[in-house]
Design a protein around this motif. Structure first.
Motif, short mmCIF file in Angstrom:
data_model
loop_
_atom_site.label_atom_id
_atom_site.label_comp_id
_atom_site.label_asym_id
_atom_site.label_seq_id
_atom_site.Cartn_x
_atom_site.Cartn_y
_atom_site.Cartn_z
N MET A 1 -30.31 25.89 11.64
CA MET A 1 -30.50 27.98 10.70
C MET A 1 -31.41 28.43 11.62
SD MET A 1 -31.89 28.69 6.61
CE MET A 1 -30.53 27.10 5.63
N ASN A 5 -29.94 33.38 9.40
CA ASN A 5 -29.43 32.78 8.22
C ASN A 5 -30.54 32.12 7.03
OD1 ASN A 5 -26.53 32.77 9.08
ND2 ASN A 5 -27.24 30.69 10.34
N LEU A 138 -24.91 39.49 11.66
CA LEU A 138 -24.78 39.75 10.29
C LEU A 138 -25.55 40.15 9.27
CD1 LEU A 138 -26.68 35.47 10.52
CD2 LEU A 138 -24.60 36.44 9.84
#
Length: 287
Positions: A1, A5, A138
Motif C-alpha cells: 500500500m 492509498n 489519486l
C-alpha cells in the motif's frame, strides 16, 4: 500500500467513524440518560436519507434541505417522545425493546407508502463535487471532507452543550440521579424530551449528509444500527467521549480490514468489541 492509498483509506475511516459517532451519540444519550433501549434509532437515519432526497428535490439545495430536515427531526422527536416513549421510562427493558422493534416495522411501512420502494440517489452539491489531488493520479472527494467537517463541528457543539451549559448540567444531573434532580425542582420530563429530540436529530442529520455517498434505499437503517450499538458498547453506555473514540476505532478497523484482510473483514469489528469487553466490561469510559 502506497502512502497516498494509505492516506485515502485513513480519511475514509475517519469520515466513516465520525458518521458512526453521529448515530451512536444520540443512541448512547437516549440509553445512558433515559434508560431506553431504542432499536428504532436506525430508522431515524433512514428517515434523514429520504428527507434529503425529497427536500433537496423540492428546494434544489442540499444545505437548505439539511436545515429544514433537522428542524422536522426535532419536532418529530418531541412528538414521538411525548406520545410513546414518555410512558416507557419506568417500564421493563423488554417492553421498550418490543415497542421500538414494532416501530421499525411501522416506519418501514410508512416509508414505503410515502416514498415507495425504489432506490434513489441524492446529487452532490456542485460546490462540493470536486476532488482534492493527493498525487498525480489519486484524489479525494471534497464532499467526504465536508461530511467530516460537519460531524466534527456537531461533535464539538454536543460536547460544549453537555459540558459547558446549564442545560448540560441538568442533563448530567438527571442521568446521575433522577429523583434528586426532580426534588431540586428541575423538570426531568422536559430534559428527557430534549435529549430524545437531540438524539433523533443527530441520527437524521447523519442520514441526510450520508445520502449523496450511500444512496437512499429501503431498510438502510438496519446495518448502521448494529454498528452504532457496537460503538456504544465499546465506548461505554452513556459516554459521549467514549462514543467518539469507539466510533473512530471501529471506522479504522472496518475500513482497513476490508482493504488488508477482506476474508475476515466482517468479523474484525466484533472481535474488537469482544477484546474491549474482556479488558473493560463496562466499555472504554464510564458515563
Amino acid at each position: 500500500m502506497t502512502i497516498a492509498n494509505f492516506l485515502i483509506q485513513l480519511l475514509n475511516s475517519v469520515q466513516y467513524g465520525l458518521l458512526l459517532f453521529m448515530l451512536a451519540a444520540g443512541l448512547t444519550l437516549i440509553f445512558g440518560i433515559m434508560g431506553v433501549v431504542n432499536l428504532a434509532h436506525g430508522s431515524f437515519y433512514m428517515l434523514g436519507a429520504y428527507l434529503a432526497w425529497s427536500l433537496s428535490s423540492l428546494f434544489g439545495n442540499l444545505a437548505v434541505a439539511i436545515v429544514v430536515g433537522a428542524g422536522l427531526a426535532v419536532v418529530f422527536g418531541l412528538l414521538l417522545e411525548r406520545l410513546l416513549f414518555r410512558h416507557f421510562y419506568t417500564r421493563d427493558h423488554l417492553d421498550q425493546v418490543l415497542l421500538t422493534f414494532g416501530l421499525i416495522y411501522i416506519f418501514e411501512e410508512a416509508r414505503s407508502l410515502i416514498w415507495g420502494d425504489d432506490v434513489h440517489g441524492v446529487p452532490v452539491p456542485a460546490l462540493l463535487a470536486g476532488s482534492v489531488p493527493l498525487t498525480d493520479n489519486l484524489s479525494y472527494p471534497v464532499y467526504r471532507l465536508f461530511i467530516s467537517a460537519i460531524c466534527i463541528a456537531l461533535a464539538i457543539g454536543l460536547y460544549l452543550l453537555i459540558s459547558k451549559t446549564r442545560l448540560g448540567m441538568k442533563i448530567r444531573a438527571g442521568a446521575f440521579n433522577r429523583d434528586m434532580t426532580e426534588a431540586l425542582g428541575i423538570n426531568i420530563r422536559r430534559i428527557y424530551a430534549i435529549v430524545f429530540a437531540l438524539g433523533v436529530a443527530l441520527a437524521t442529520v447523519a442520514g441526510m449528509i450520508a445520502a449523496p455517498i450511500s444512496s437512499v434505499y429501503p431498510n438502510m437503517g438496519s446495518q448502521v444500527l448494529i454498528m452504532a450499538f457496537v460503538v456504544v458498547v465499546i465506548g461505554g453506555i452513556g459516554s459521549v467521549r467514549g462514543a467518539m473514540i469507539a466510533a473512530l476505532l471501529v471506522g479504522l478497523v472496518d475500513t482497513f480490514g476490508k482493504v488488508l484482510l477482506p476474508q475476515v473483514a466482517g468479523m474484525l469489528v466484533y472481535m474488537l468489541m469482544a477484546a474491549v469487553l474482556l479488558w473493560k466490561p463496562e466499555g472504554l469510559f464510564k458515563q
